[in-house]
Design a protein around this motif. Structure first.
Motif, PDB file in Angstrom:
ATOM      1  N   SER A 192      -2.175  -5.847   3.320  1.00  0.00           N
ATOM      2  CA  SER A 192      -0.551  -5.552   3.030  1.00  0.00           C
ATOM      3  C   SER A 192       0.095  -5.678   4.340  1.00  0.00           C
ATOM      4  N   ARG A 193      -0.394  -6.016   5.422  1.00  0.00           N
ATOM      5  CA  ARG A 193       0.528  -6.201   6.806  1.00  0.00           C
ATOM      6  C   ARG A 193       1.678  -6.761   6.944  1.00  0.00           C
ATOM      7  N   ASP A 194       1.864  -7.974   6.349  1.00  0.00           N
ATOM      8  CA  ASP A 194       2.890  -8.904   6.352  1.00  0.00           C
ATOM      9  C   ASP A 194       4.270  -8.048   5.917  1.00  0.00           C
ATOM     10  N   VAL A 195       4.204  -7.671   4.515  1.00  0.00           N
ATOM     11  CA  VAL A 195       5.130  -6.757   3.708  1.00  0.00           C
ATOM     12  C   VAL A 195       5.376  -5.600   4.606  1.00  0.00           C
ATOM     13  N   THR A 196       4.416  -4.851   4.960  1.00  0.00           N
ATOM     14  CA  THR A 196       4.574  -3.585   5.542  1.00  0.00           C
ATOM     15  C   THR A 196       5.095  -3.804   6.839  1.00  0.00           C
ATOM     16  N   MET A 197       4.919  -4.750   7.774  1.00  0.00           N
ATOM     17  CA  MET A 197       5.493  -5.062   8.918  1.00  0.00           C
ATOM     18  C   MET A 197       6.941  -5.321   8.717  1.00  0.00           C
ATOM     19  N   THR A 198       7.382  -6.332   8.006  1.00  0.00           N
ATOM     20  CA  THR A 198       8.724  -6.779   7.569  1.00  0.00           C
ATOM     21  C   THR A 198       9.510  -5.548   7.516  1.00  0.00           C
ATOM     22  N   ALA A 199       9.035  -4.284   6.475  1.00  0.00           N
ATOM     23  CA  ALA A 199       9.851  -3.245   6.193  1.00  0.00           C
ATOM     24  C   ALA A 199      10.166  -2.396   7.599  1.00  0.00           C
ATOM     25  N   GLU A 200       8.894  -2.233   8.349  1.00  0.00           N
ATOM     26  CA  GLU A 200       9.032  -1.481   9.776  1.00  0.00           C
ATOM     27  C   GLU A 200      10.107  -2.081  10.445  1.00  0.00           C
ATOM     28  N   LEU A 201      10.342  -3.316  10.550  1.00  0.00           N
ATOM     29  CA  LEU A 201      11.223  -4.169  11.290  1.00  0.00           C
ATOM     30  C   LEU A 201      12.315  -3.910  10.795  1.00  0.00           C
ATOM     31  N   VAL A 202      12.873  -4.073   9.660  1.00  0.00           N
ATOM     32  CA  VAL A 202      14.017  -3.788   9.287  1.00  0.00           C
ATOM     33  C   VAL A 202      14.609  -2.685   9.584  1.00  0.00           C
ATOM     34  N   HIS A 203      13.859  -1.464   9.260  1.00  0.00           N
ATOM     35  CA  HIS A 203      14.156  -0.299   9.597  1.00  0.00           C
ATOM     36  C   HIS A 203      14.602  -0.194  11.018  1.00  0.00           C
ATOM     37  N   ALA A 204      13.622  -0.609  11.734  1.00  0.00           N
ATOM     38  CA  ALA A 204      14.008  -0.505  13.338  1.00  0.00           C
ATOM     39  C   ALA A 204      15.547  -1.250  13.856  1.00  0.00           C
ATOM     40  N   VAL A 223       0.966  -1.327  -0.007  1.00  0.00           N
ATOM     41  CA  VAL A 223      -0.034  -0.037  -0.002  1.00  0.00           C
ATOM     42  C   VAL A 223       0.777   1.308  -0.100  1.00  0.00           C
ATOM     43  N   PRO A 224       0.346   2.575  -0.297  1.00  0.00           N
ATOM     44  CA  PRO A 224       1.217   3.711  -0.205  1.00  0.00           C
ATOM     45  C   PRO A 224       2.105   3.804   1.021  1.00  0.00           C
ATOM     46  N   TYR A 225       1.603   3.328   2.132  1.00  0.00           N
ATOM     47  CA  TYR A 225       2.535   3.470   3.361  1.00  0.00           C
ATOM     48  C   TYR A 225       3.640   2.599   3.216  1.00  0.00           C
ATOM     49  N   THR A 226       3.484   1.372   2.685  1.00  0.00           N
ATOM     50  CA  THR A 226       4.492   0.382   2.598  1.00  0.00           C
ATOM     51  C   THR A 226       5.485   0.984   1.793  1.00  0.00           C
ATOM     52  N   ALA A 227       5.066   1.779   0.659  1.00  0.00           N
ATOM     53  CA  ALA A 227       6.120   2.685  -0.436  1.00  0.00           C
ATOM     54  C   ALA A 227       7.025   3.388   0.532  1.00  0.00           C
ATOM     55  N   GLU A 228       6.255   4.272   1.506  1.00  0.00           N
ATOM     56  CA  GLU A 228       7.102   5.213   2.260  1.00  0.00           C
ATOM     57  C   GLU A 228       8.003   4.704   2.895  1.00  0.00           C
ATOM     58  N   VAL A 229       7.798   3.420   3.601  1.00  0.00           N
ATOM     59  CA  VAL A 229       8.774   2.674   4.534  1.00  0.00           C
ATOM     60  C   VAL A 229      10.227   2.105   3.378  1.00  0.00           C
ATOM     61  N   PHE A 230       9.734   1.731   2.609  1.00  0.00           N
ATOM     62  CA  PHE A 230      10.739   1.394   1.455  1.00  0.00           C
ATOM     63  C   PHE A 230      11.593   2.539   1.073  1.00  0.00           C
ATOM     64  N   ASP A 231      10.907   3.550   0.938  1.00  0.00           N
ATOM     65  CA  ASP A 231      11.594   4.891   0.610  1.00  0.00           C
ATOM     66  C   ASP A 231      12.293   5.448   1.729  1.00  0.00           C
ATOM     67  N   LEU A 232      11.892   5.193   3.071  1.00  0.00           N
ATOM     68  CA  LEU A 232      12.849   5.716   4.148  1.00  0.00           C
ATOM     69  C   LEU A 232      14.038   4.744   4.047  1.00  0.00           C
ATOM     70  N   LEU A 233      13.880   3.465   3.839  1.00  0.00           N
ATOM     71  CA  LEU A 233      15.056   2.436   4.157  1.00  0.00           C
ATOM     72  C   LEU A 233      16.214   3.153   2.894  1.00  0.00           C
ATOM     73  N   ALA A 234      15.688   3.203   1.769  1.00  0.00           N
ATOM     74  CA  ALA A 234      16.512   3.415   0.883  1.00  0.00           C
ATOM     75  C   ALA A 234      17.213   4.854   0.922  1.00  0.00           C
ATOM     76  N   ARG A 235      16.328   5.957   1.324  1.00  0.00           N
ATOM     77  CA  ARG A 235      17.192   7.207   1.612  1.00  0.00           C
ATOM     78  C   ARG A 235      17.937   7.166   3.190  1.00  0.00           C
ATOM     79  N   ARG A 236      17.523   6.662   3.993  1.00  0.00           N
ATOM     80  CA  ARG A 236      18.407   6.812   5.152  1.00  0.00           C
ATOM     81  C   ARG A 236      19.874   6.034   5.142  1.00  0.00           C
ATOM     82  N   PHE A 237      19.455   4.670   4.613  1.00  0.00           N
ATOM     83  CA  PHE A 237      20.702   3.870   4.638  1.00  0.00           C
ATOM     84  C   PHE A 237      21.391   3.590   3.411  1.00  0.00           C
TER      85      PHE A 237
END
Length: 654
Positions: free
Chosen positions: A457-469, A172-186
């Protein structure tokens, strides 16, 4: 720094860090931590994938007549009695690019994404590497890429059940924002493409699908779908959400990890046991070799090898949300829009993620390769069933699915000729959460720490959130040489809070299925949660990027704030979400009628001052969400004139 705030890593050298002399001494172990050898992943080679595909799918041979080939019999992968499978496309078409469908392996090569051989390679058998990530799936690959780019000497190790474990496939769009954060921050730009379908490489995009909408079709057993029991939220055009075909997506992310410097065992041999202790864990592989690591991140799944090291009191406990889950990949699923016509302003159901909802459950459909007209489509199906309404049977998962769809005319028509190309799977216990996730020299993360439904879309989204943390905590440990359990306690708390929130959300969803009016109300709450999360995270990320190198640059996205948010969000929404949860709990406990509960939620939505009135969230009859350019302009005008300040900042550039 708050109790759940994660330390902010500082820039590190890109060279791999050698083990520090301050690392704790290895402790003798009396018992190896073993891993079940079942479902071991084969190396992702085209020839192997083709051979496995021929053995497990209904692809016609030269002697077969298209449409009449033999029905697969592996693990219940059977067609409905009397069904004929549609013919596979000719050689050279999409089939050749999706040869791994049904077997869990990818046909993509293992080579790095660019020519930087000096940054990667096989692990040194004598060297104690800094971190070993167990589990080379999407989450493990992303984490290894981020850690390697941050200068960590990281080894990415395949786990036996990486490919066979069902996993989420939609964003979902929120998932994309977490992916973008991973890409830009790291500084791992490849990860941004995971949330933007058009940015994926052609060879990866060819087997995945585009997601233009999120649709809900509500029905009851034995009845036809009513035209006013439909909901559809259309994804804004700038997002381009995805249906991720996991074998190829994970192969590509694995290559990205190698490109950024992660090391992998030769031949991608899977782990079989973990021996040793903090400072010198010895990870034994199926080919007899050993990888040594100072710290272990266990993402292997339900059979997590490090779980038993947390002691007998640590268990994978059941969650409040409980459902039986059946999954498969099917070929020959007919487009639902031929039976259920989307209303005015709606789009074809097959162009997005569709949920066929009924009392006590839903059938989620995620279609791959739906972006090229004329290609053979493969549909991922995930069924969730409330055991109180749909109790366990002695039927196989395939037989149970056939019996379920026979009770709904539209589903019976849609799946009449469908054939499983990835076998049906299902089990009694699906949801779980670990009571502890941090031990001496290791942590459990993502699918090793918890699992829930694949819906919304919670499975993919939560994976990205936990990878970030986890990346924040691990990079900080690398920088400070602090690998103590105390250092990772905030991450443990954050993960527990996120699992708890996800559990509440899915508990709400299952309770809402009892009545369309209540499902209609719940969907508005879920959509608002996703929208507010996406907009607020984007604002927090852009604010951080606007002040590079400043102390505490990223602290706005490193603190849990409740309701699944770890960045600033207008507090009024958290109140609305909590109120909706209490209302739905009363319904599930038979203390409140579904219609009255729906009325209460819609009343809250209608009176909320922080919601753009244009969208009609409080109007039960407004069931199609389309964010057109005129609506966008009106929302911006409302935001500048009437919205609370925090909402205004999330919706505008100022």
């Amino acid at each position: 720094m708050g109790a759940n705030q994660m330390p902010d890593p500082q820039p590190t050298d890109t060279a791999a860090a050698a083990p520090s002399p301050k690392a704790p001494a290895a402790k003798p172990t009396t018992r190896p931590t073993t891993v079940k050898p079942t479902a071991a992943r084969a190396a992702a080679k085209p020839a192997a994938a083709m051979a496995a595909m021929a053995a497990t799918t209904a692809r016609p041979t030269s002697a077969a007549t298209p449409g009449t080939e033999a029905t697969p019999t592996t693990s219940g992968a059977t067609a409905r009695p009397g069904a004929t499978a549609p013919a596979a496309p000719a050689a050279g078409a999409w089939w050749e690019g999706a040869q791994a469908v049904g077997v869990g392996d990818s046909a993509l090569p293992d080579e790095p994404l660019d020519d930087r051989p000096e940054r990667s390679g096989a692990p040194d058998r004598e060297r104690v590497h800094e971190v070993a990530v167990l589990g080379a799936h999407l989450g493990g690959g992303m984490l290894a890429a981020v850690l390697a780019e941050g200068g960590v000497d990281v080894v990415l190790v395949d786990a036996p059940q990486d490919a066979s474990t069902p996993a989420g496939e939609s964003t979902v769009p929120y998932t994309a924002e977490v992916f973008d954060l991973l890409a830009r921050r790291f500084d791992v730009p490849e990860l941004s493409a995971l949330g933007h379908f058009g940015q994926l490489p052609t060879e990866v995009r060819s087997t995945s699908g585009v997601k233009k909408s999120i649709g809900f079709v509500y029905s009851e057993p034995g009845r036809r779908v009513r035209p006013n029991h439909l909901l559809q939220f259309n994804v804004p055009s700038e997002h381009g959400e995805s249906h991720l075909f996991r074998p190829d997506i994970e192969a590509w992310v694995h290559r990205a990890a190698v490109t950024h410097g992660a090391r992998i065992p030769a031949g991608r041999s899977a782990l079989t046991a973990v021996r040793g202790g903090p400072g010198d864990f010895r990870i034994e592989l199926a080919d007899g070799s050993t990888v040594r690591a100072r710290f272990v991140v266990d993402m292997a799944g339900q059979d997590a090898p490090m779980l038993e090291r947390l002691g007998p009191a640590t268990v994978l406990q059941s969650l409040r949300h409980s459902s039986r889950v059946l999954t498969a990949h099917l070929r020959g699923v007919l487009p639902l829009e031929r039976q259920v016509v989307p209303g005015v302003g709606g789009k074809p159901w097959s162009g997005g993620t569709t949920h066929f909802v009924f009392p006590g459950g839903w059938v989620q459909q995620v279609t791959f390769n739906n972006h090229v007209p004329g290609n053979a489509l493969v549909t991922s199906v995930a069924v969730s069933l409330d055991p109180k309404i749909w109790p366990q049977t002695t039927l196989s998962p395939a037989q149970e699915f056939n019996r379920l769809t026979a009770r709904f005319p539209e589903l019976a028509w849609q799946f009449e000729t469908a054939v499983a190309v990835r076998p049906w799977s299902g089990g009694d216990q699906w949801q779980y959460g670990a009571t502890r996730t941090v031990g001496e020299g290791f942590l459990l993360l993502d699918r090793s720490a918890g699992r829930n439904d694949l819906v919304l879309s919670r499975d993919v989204t939560m994976t990205a959130e936990l990878v970030h943390a986890a990346a924040v905590a691990l990079l900080s440990a690398h920088r400070s040489n602090d690998w103590s359990t105390a250092h990772f306690r905030p991450l443990e708390s954050f993960q527990a809070e996120l699992i708890e929130h996800n559990d509440r959300l899915l508990e709400m969803a299952l309770a809402a299925t009892v009545d369309f009016r209540l499902w209609n109300a719940f969907c508005r709450v879920w959509l608002l949660h996703s929208m507010f999360a996406a907009l607020s995270l984007k604002r927090a990320r852009n604010d951080a990027l606007a002040r590079p190198g400043t102390p505490g640059q990223w602290q706005q996205v490193d603190q849990y704030r409740g309701c699944g948010f770890w960045f600033p969000v207008y507090p009024g929404f958290a109140v609305l979400f909590d109120d909706a949860y209490r209302v739905l709990r009363q319904v599930s406990e038979d203390r409140l009628a579904p219609g009255e509960a729906a009325d209460r939620i819609f009343a809250q939505l209608a009176s909320a001052s922080f919601l753009p009135p244009l969208f009609g969230f409080g109007d039960p009859q407004d069931r199609y969400y389309n964010f057109t350019p005129p609506k966008r302009l009106k929302v911006l005008l409302w935001a500048k004139r009437s919205a609370p300040p925090l909402v205004r900042r999330a919706l505008t550039r100022g």
